[in-house]
Design a protein around this motif. Structure first.
Motif, PDB file in Angstrom:
ATOM      1  N   LYS A 167      -8.542   2.253   6.569  1.00  0.00           N
ATOM      2  CA  LYS A 167      -8.540   0.735   6.657  1.00  0.00           C
ATOM      3  C   LYS A 167      -9.085   0.108   7.981  1.00  0.00           C
ATOM      4  N   GLY A 191      -2.094  -1.573   0.791  1.00  0.00           N
ATOM      5  CA  GLY A 191      -3.457  -2.253   0.960  1.00  0.00           C
ATOM      6  C   GLY A 191      -4.443  -1.023   0.096  1.00  0.00           C
ATOM      7  N   ASP A 193      -6.993   0.128  -2.533  1.00  0.00           N
ATOM      8  CA  ASP A 193      -8.009  -0.758  -3.234  1.00  0.00           C
ATOM      9  C   ASP A 193      -8.014  -0.523  -4.969  1.00  0.00           C
TER      10      ASP A 193
END
Length: 438
Positions: A167, A191, A193
């Motif tokens: 990230k 987080g 994707d």
């Protein structure tokens, strides 16, 4: 179109297998597929060198099963090892179609990094497969777009660290081997994707019949000619088959291009023939090579040659297509491949990488080239209403057609005689310039 009796040996058709697994976003919508090597109907990946596995996936996806069937309009992820990335293998697919997955077994050295930078500069997206951080991979993290993290190989702390690292660099993260709702929710919360694993779907097996090797080579060569690849690329493709190589050299020496000598090099033969005649020869070889396995191949060969010549004449007569004689001829030649090979035209067209208007002409008979093909077929069936309609759409007068058909037939017979003489020279062993070779 007679070309003499062939003694060519044909490789029997064999099944081809491939697996496809979906990649989903955080809303559980499919955004891509990974294509996986399989050697049989069982849903497992047997031992096979990665380079060979990738080549098999590419061959089956492009030439046998069809990328449109597999991708459903979405990008596909394909594994590439060092050798595949250092070669030109990825360019068989466009940057919009594929994501290049750099296998974890690849050696992260300067040569591989330089090649990855080249692929990146050409618009390809790169992913690190089963990524586990090591300092030696540091330069690659500034090059790739995506990292794929194996949730079964990383403990909770390592997974969190890898997500944070990716990230911080703006990389997309795909969590792999997600096998439960809890794992999905956990990875989404971190987080990630996108997601891939048995929780969503096991790999789906696709099977189709593999084309004989010579047929696959001819289709590949046709694709390269259509893409205007340089003669070296076409030469490398044709050099895979000694029989094709020999026949092309004999043909180039026999068709009367003002040079009675046999070309000593394949490149010389390609240059002598030119794109249009090379394209014609490749297509007719496809029909001729199917004689032993397709009862109607001889008739299809004859009809394809007639269509090619008439399409050329129609292109000359139509102001919209006077500069597209080669494309019109190709449409005529290719228009019966689906019948010959027993494959949907859409799949064959995709493997040949034809321009969109040529693809549309063959699949839907739209545009000037498609309307000329429809007119050609209407003439074959004496469908007078369709003939009148297509003539009006093309701006042609029906009274022009008999003269165009006569000239097309004359050219077709001349071409058939050249092929027959070339074949006789090959079978008799007659040197170029003798009666059999003129």
């Amino acid at each position: 179109m007679q070309a003499g009796n062939r003694s060519t040996q044909h490789t029997p058709a064999t099944p081809a297998f491939l697996a496809r697994q979906p990649i989903l976003d955080a809303r559980e919508q499919i955004v891509a597929y990974e294509l996986l090597y399989r050697s049989g109907p069982g849903n497992c990946a047997p031992d096979k060198p990665e380079r060979d596995a990738t080549a098999s996936v590419m061959l089956h996806a492009l030439g046998i099963i069809g990328l449109s069937v597999l991708s459903a309009g979405r990008p596909v992820y394909i594994n590439f090892d060092d050798a595949n990335l250092l070669e030109d293998t990825p360019e068989l697919l466009t940057p919009e179609q594929v994501v290049l997955e750099i296998l974890e077994t690849a050696t992260p050295n300067a040569e591989l990094l330089a090649r990855c930078l080249e692929w990146k500069a050409r618009g390809y997206r790169l992913a690190l497969d089963d990524f586990v951080y090591r300092p030696v991979w540091e330069p690659f993290l500034d090059t790739v777009d995506i990292v794929k993290l194996d949730v079964r190989a990383l403990n909770a702390g390592a997974l969190l660290a890898h997500v944070r690292q990716a990230k911080s660099r703006g990389l997309r993260i795909i969590a792999e081997k997600v096998e439960s709702r809890e794992e999905f929710e956990y990875c989404r919360g971190l987080g990630c994707d996108a997601f891939q694993g048995y929780f969503f779907a096991r790999p789906e097996i696709f099977e189709n019949t593999k084309l004989p090797a010579a047929t696959a080579t001819l289709l590949d060569a046709l694709r390269r000619v259509q893409e205007d690849d340089d003669s070296q690329a076409v030469e490398r493709t044709l050099s895979r088959d000694a029989g094709l190589l020999y026949r092309l050299l004999r043909y180039a020496s026999s068709i009367g291009f003002g040079n009675a000598t046999t070309p000593r090099k394949l490149r010389d033969a390609i240059m002598r023939l030119g794109r249009r005649n090379l394209q014609r020869w490749l297509t007719l070889e496809l029909y001729a090579g199917a004689r032993d396995t397709h009862a109607a191949a001889e008739s299809l060969l004859e009809l394809a040659g007639q269509r090619a010549e008439l399409m050329s004449m129609l292109a000359v007569a139509n102001p919209q297509t006077r500069k597209r004689i080669d494309e019109a001829s190709a449409i005529g030649c290719l228009s019966l491949l689906d019948t010959l090979l027993g494959r949907p035209m859409q799949q064959l067209v995709e493997g040949l990488a034809l321009p969109k208007d040529m693809s549309d002409a063959l699949i839907m008979q739209t545009g000037p080239l498609g309307r000329m093909l429809a007119l050609t077929q209407a003439l074959e069936h004496a469908d007078h209403a369709a003939i009148a309609g297509q003539c009006q759409a093309l701006g042609l007068h029906a009274d022009e057609l008999p003269g165009l058909q006569a000239r097309a037939l004359e050219h077709h017979l001349e071409q058939a005689e050249r092929l027959r003489q070339a074949e006789c020279a090959r079978e008799d062993g007659a040197p170029p310039g003798t009666a059999a070779g003129k």
